[in-house]
Design a protein around this motif. Structure first.
Motif, PDB file in Angstrom:
ATOM      1  N   ALA A 336      46.273 -30.532  -7.967  1.00 31.41           N
ATOM      2  CA  ALA A 336      45.305 -30.778  -6.896  1.00 31.41           C
ATOM      3  C   ALA A 336      45.955 -30.527  -5.544  1.00 31.41           C
ATOM      4  N   THR A 337      45.306 -29.722  -4.720  1.00 31.36           N
ATOM      5  CA  THR A 337      45.855 -29.375  -3.408  1.00 31.36           C
ATOM      6  C   THR A 337      45.149 -30.115  -2.277  1.00 31.36           C
ATOM      7  N   SER A 338      44.315 -31.095  -2.602  1.00 37.19           N
ATOM      8  CA  SER A 338      43.594 -31.812  -1.555  1.00 37.19           C
ATOM      9  C   SER A 338      44.526 -32.624  -0.667  1.00 37.19           C
ATOM     10  N   SER A 339      45.706 -32.994  -1.188  1.00 31.98           N
ATOM     11  CA  SER A 339      46.657 -33.774  -0.398  1.00 31.98           C
ATOM     12  C   SER A 339      47.626 -32.895   0.376  1.00 31.98           C
ATOM     13  N   PHE A 340      47.497 -31.572   0.279  1.00 31.94           N
ATOM     14  CA  PHE A 340      48.416 -30.669   0.966  1.00 31.94           C
ATOM     15  C   PHE A 340      48.104 -30.622   2.460  1.00 31.94           C
ATOM     16  N   LEU A 341      49.140 -30.651   3.257  1.00 32.82           N
ATOM     17  CA  LEU A 341      49.020 -30.456   4.696  1.00 32.82           C
ATOM     18  C   LEU A 341      49.909 -29.284   5.073  1.00 32.82           C
ATOM     19  N   LEU A 342      49.313 -28.181   5.496  1.00 31.15           N
ATOM     20  CA  LEU A 342      50.057 -26.980   5.858  1.00 31.15           C
ATOM     21  C   LEU A 342      50.487 -27.071   7.312  1.00 31.15           C
ATOM     22  N   ALA A 343      51.755 -26.750   7.566  1.00 33.69           N
ATOM     23  CA  ALA A 343      52.298 -26.846   8.921  1.00 33.69           C
ATOM     24  C   ALA A 343      53.168 -25.628   9.193  1.00 33.69           C
ATOM     25  N   VAL A 344      52.934 -24.978  10.326  1.00 25.95           N
ATOM     26  CA  VAL A 344      53.783 -23.872  10.751  1.00 25.95           C
ATOM     27  C   VAL A 344      54.843 -24.440  11.684  1.00 25.95           C
ATOM     28  N   ASN A 345      56.100 -24.156  11.369  1.00 29.71           N
ATOM     29  CA  ASN A 345      57.234 -24.757  12.052  1.00 29.71           C
ATOM     30  C   ASN A 345      57.734 -23.857  13.188  1.00 29.71           C
ATOM     31  N   ARG A 346      58.519 -24.465  14.080  1.00 29.46           N
ATOM     32  CA  ARG A 346      59.195 -23.757  15.175  1.00 29.46           C
ATOM     33  C   ARG A 346      58.198 -23.042  16.101  1.00 29.46           C
ATOM     34  N   CYS A 347      57.180 -23.738  16.488  1.00 27.84           N
ATOM     35  CA  CYS A 347      56.155 -23.151  17.351  1.00 27.84           C
ATOM     36  C   CYS A 347      56.563 -23.265  18.825  1.00 27.84           C
ATOM     37  N   THR A 348      56.495 -22.156  19.536  1.00 27.19           N
ATOM     38  CA  THR A 348      56.693 -22.112  20.981  1.00 27.19           C
ATOM     39  C   THR A 348      55.610 -21.231  21.578  1.00 27.19           C
ATOM     40  N   ARG A 349      55.625 -21.109  22.890  1.00 30.88           N
ATOM     41  CA  ARG A 349      54.611 -20.268  23.549  1.00 30.88           C
ATOM     42  C   ARG A 349      54.739 -18.812  23.136  1.00 30.88           C
ATOM     43  N   HIS A 350      55.973 -18.365  22.844  1.00 34.46           N
ATOM     44  CA  HIS A 350      56.198 -16.959  22.533  1.00 34.46           C
ATOM     45  C   HIS A 350      56.538 -16.741  21.056  1.00 34.46           C
ATOM     46  N   ALA A 351      56.244 -17.718  20.202  1.00 35.70           N
ATOM     47  CA  ALA A 351      56.529 -17.562  18.774  1.00 35.70           C
ATOM     48  C   ALA A 351      55.607 -16.520  18.159  1.00 35.70           C
ATOM     49  N   PRO A 352      56.069 -15.804  17.119  1.00 33.01           N
ATOM     50  CA  PRO A 352      55.224 -14.778  16.488  1.00 33.01           C
ATOM     51  C   PRO A 352      53.927 -15.333  15.910  1.00 33.01           C
ATOM     52  N   PHE A 353      53.994 -16.565  15.332  1.00 32.98           N
ATOM     53  CA  PHE A 353      52.835 -17.116  14.640  1.00 32.98           C
ATOM     54  C   PHE A 353      52.410 -18.430  15.274  1.00 32.98           C
ATOM     55  N   THR A 354      51.107 -18.649  15.279  1.00 29.91           N
ATOM     56  CA  THR A 354      50.524 -19.936  15.621  1.00 29.91           C
ATOM     57  C   THR A 354      49.782 -20.457  14.386  1.00 29.91           C
ATOM     58  N   SER A 355      49.244 -21.642  14.511  1.00 28.28           N
ATOM     59  CA  SER A 355      48.484 -22.195  13.390  1.00 28.28           C
ATOM     60  C   SER A 355      47.266 -21.339  13.071  1.00 28.28           C
ATOM     61  N   ILE A 356      46.680 -20.700  14.074  1.00 32.41           N
ATOM     62  CA  ILE A 356      45.509 -19.849  13.843  1.00 32.41           C
ATOM     63  C   ILE A 356      45.899 -18.628  13.019  1.00 32.41           C
ATOM     64  N   ASP A 357      47.054 -18.033  13.322  1.00 31.33           N
ATOM     65  CA  ASP A 357      47.508 -16.868  12.568  1.00 31.33           C
ATOM     66  C   ASP A 357      47.743 -17.221  11.101  1.00 31.33           C
ATOM     67  N   VAL A 358      48.461 -18.316  10.876  1.00 30.30           N
ATOM     68  CA  VAL A 358      48.770 -18.714   9.500  1.00 30.30           C
ATOM     69  C   VAL A 358      47.494 -19.113   8.771  1.00 30.30           C
ATOM     70  N   SER A 359      46.585 -19.785   9.451  1.00 34.06           N
ATOM     71  CA  SER A 359      45.320 -20.163   8.820  1.00 34.06           C
ATOM     72  C   SER A 359      44.542 -18.924   8.378  1.00 34.06           C
ATOM     73  N   SER A 360      44.531 -17.887   9.207  1.00 33.07           N
ATOM     74  CA  SER A 360      43.832 -16.649   8.834  1.00 33.07           C
ATOM     75  C   SER A 360      44.476 -16.004   7.617  1.00 33.07           C
ATOM     76  N   ALA A 361      45.809 -16.035   7.553  1.00 32.94           N
ATOM     77  CA  ALA A 361      46.505 -15.448   6.403  1.00 32.94           C
ATOM     78  C   ALA A 361      46.275 -16.235   5.123  1.00 32.94           C
ATOM     79  N   LEU A 362      45.930 -17.520   5.240  1.00 37.07           N
ATOM     80  CA  LEU A 362      45.718 -18.380   4.077  1.00 37.07           C
ATOM     81  C   LEU A 362      44.237 -18.684   3.877  1.00 37.07           C
TER      82      LEU A 362
END
Length: 464
Positions: A336-362
């Protein structure tokens, strides 16, 4: 006329009920004569609505999630009634669903039998000739009467039964609160920051007053012994051999369960990992588990037991792909994946990925952001100064502390290391307030810094 029966037992209808009572033998027949017996389906809700005297509802778990769904519906219909699951294996998935439904805990058949025998010992037995089949599904046979216990058969003395009932009543009132909260930190590939995040999460939970255990389940290359700072340390080998090795941790706010120092022992200790986790959950309020890069049966067993699973993705494309592969594996294995919390690490203003990018990929999954803590994180953790890092109000610490606000029950809306309260407007994971996006927060903080610099210059006479 029969005495009031304040317990309702929901079991399968027809052949399922017969099979269950038959498997329970004499105890099942005795229970059936003392409680309201009804099918564990939608009809039970209508039957319970007409039974004002019922104070407790016991739902036999059986197979699948139908029992939890029924128990949740019964609890929603009558919040004042205590609702328990009977013969239920308490995996992490089951505990999280029980917590969400505000159920009162789990019980065993022996406990139900103790309740019935205690009622009989108090003289609350049914009158002769009373109908013992109230609530049975249509077509089900009436349970045969129970023969009187002979002198050689074991009975439960009234005092012992009362003591058992008092103990279980206390446990039921705090049932899910007493069970440790298990947070497992995983990723699809190595280098995503699992060791750092799990260590900081454990220290931040301990600062909240929770008795905390940090388990290094990276059995081959775990390095939390070098990161965890000054806390009580117990080798995993000792806990696996004897759970009493944790007795010294009773008064410690934070205890580290160290990974084995010898790589060749990893396979043997991996088989004992579920038992170690169960021992920790029985002793601690909060258990944070660091995992390795590999995925195996032990990893899936941890996910099943976890109340919340933090799935880390870092700023690499390969990490996003690995996350997607790991999630596919969980779905194929029925985790069951209902308890999963996805988090993108090392976020800065100039980081390659944001939560929106990772959410789109998933495929639109909800993803949160963990701020980049900078060089300070590596320097202080590498020197074993995690306490100083937590005290510094580092952006990564603040992000993890806000994350704990989301996943811990009753944590409130204020970060314990000085973070701002979460915005009450937008709602995110599990109905909790969603945090401000990384980019927007970064712009706001930059404006505040500029304003502070201008005010400082004006005060010193630099600006007219």
């Amino acid at each position: 006329m029969s005495k009031r029966r304040e317990i309702a037992l929901c079991i399968g209808a027809g052949p399922a009920a017969d099979e269950l009572v038959s498997r329970w033998g004499e105890e099942g027949r005795q229970i059936a004569s003392r409680v309201h017996v009804m099918p564990s389906d939608e009809r039970a809700r209508a039957a319970l609505a007409a039974l004002d005297e019922v104070r407790e509802v016991w739902v036999a778990a059986g197979e699948g999630l139908g029992a939890i769904n029924l128990a949740a519906a019964v609890k929603a219909d009558h919040p004042g009634r205590k609702v328990y699951l009977v013969d239920c294996e308490e995996t992490g998935s089951v505990r999280s669903r029980m917590h969400a439904a505000a159920l009162d805990g789990t019980r065993s058949l022996s406990e139900l039998t103790a309740v019935v025998r205690a009622q009989m010992a108090r003289g609350d037995a049914a009158a002769p000739g009373a109908d013992s089949a109230d609530g049975l599904p249509s077509g089900a046979e009436e349970p045969p009467s129970v023969p009187p216990l002979s002198a050689t058969q074991e009975t439960v003395p009234e005092a012992a039964a009362q003591a058992l009932l008092a103990e279980r009543s206390t446990e039921a009132s705090t049932g899910l609160a007493r069970a440790g909260f298990l947070l497992t930190v995983v990723s699809g590939s190595g280098g995503a920051g699992k060791s750092t995040v799990s260590t900081l999460a454990a220290h931040l939970a301990a600062r909240r007053g929770l008795r905390t255990a940090l388990l290094d389940a990276d059995l081959q290359f775990g390095d939390l012994r070098d990161l965890a700072g000054s806390c009580l340390r117990v080798p995993l080998e000792e806990v696996a051999a004897d759970g009493s090795a944790l007795a010294a941790a009773d008064d410690a706010p934070l205890t580290l369960i160290e990974a084995p120092r010898r790589l060749e022992t990893a396979e043997v200790l991996g088989a004992a990992l579920p038992a170690v986790v169960d021992e920790l959950l029985a002793r601690f309020d909060f258990v944070a588990v660091n995992t390795g890069a590999g995925w195996d049966e032990q990893r899936l067993a941890l996910l099943e037991r976890s109340v919340s699973t933090l799935f880390l993705v870092d700023q690499r494309t390969s990490s996003v792909r690995a996350c997607r592969h790991a999630l596919d594996l969980c779905l194929r294995c029925g985790v069951a994946t209902s308890s999963f919390l996805l988090a993108v690490n090392r976020c800065t203003r100039h980081a390659p990925f944001t939560s929106i990018d990772v959410s789109s990929a998933l495929h639109g999954a909800h993803v949160v952001e963990l701020a980049d803590g900078g060089r300070e994180v590596e320097e202080l953790l590498g020197a074993g100064m995690v306490e100083a890092l937590v005290e510094s109000r580092n952006p990564l610490c603040t992000s993890i502390d806000r994350l704990l606000d989301e996943i811990l029950p009753g944590a409130g809306g204020m970060a314990s290391c000085g973070g701002e309260p979460l915005s009450p407007g937008r709602r995110g994971l599990r109905g909790t307030p969603r945090r401000e996006s990384g980019r927007r927060r970064g712009r706001r903080e930059e404006k505040e810094r500029r304003r502070s610099r201008k005010e400082a210059r004006a005060a010193s006479g630099v600006l007219s």
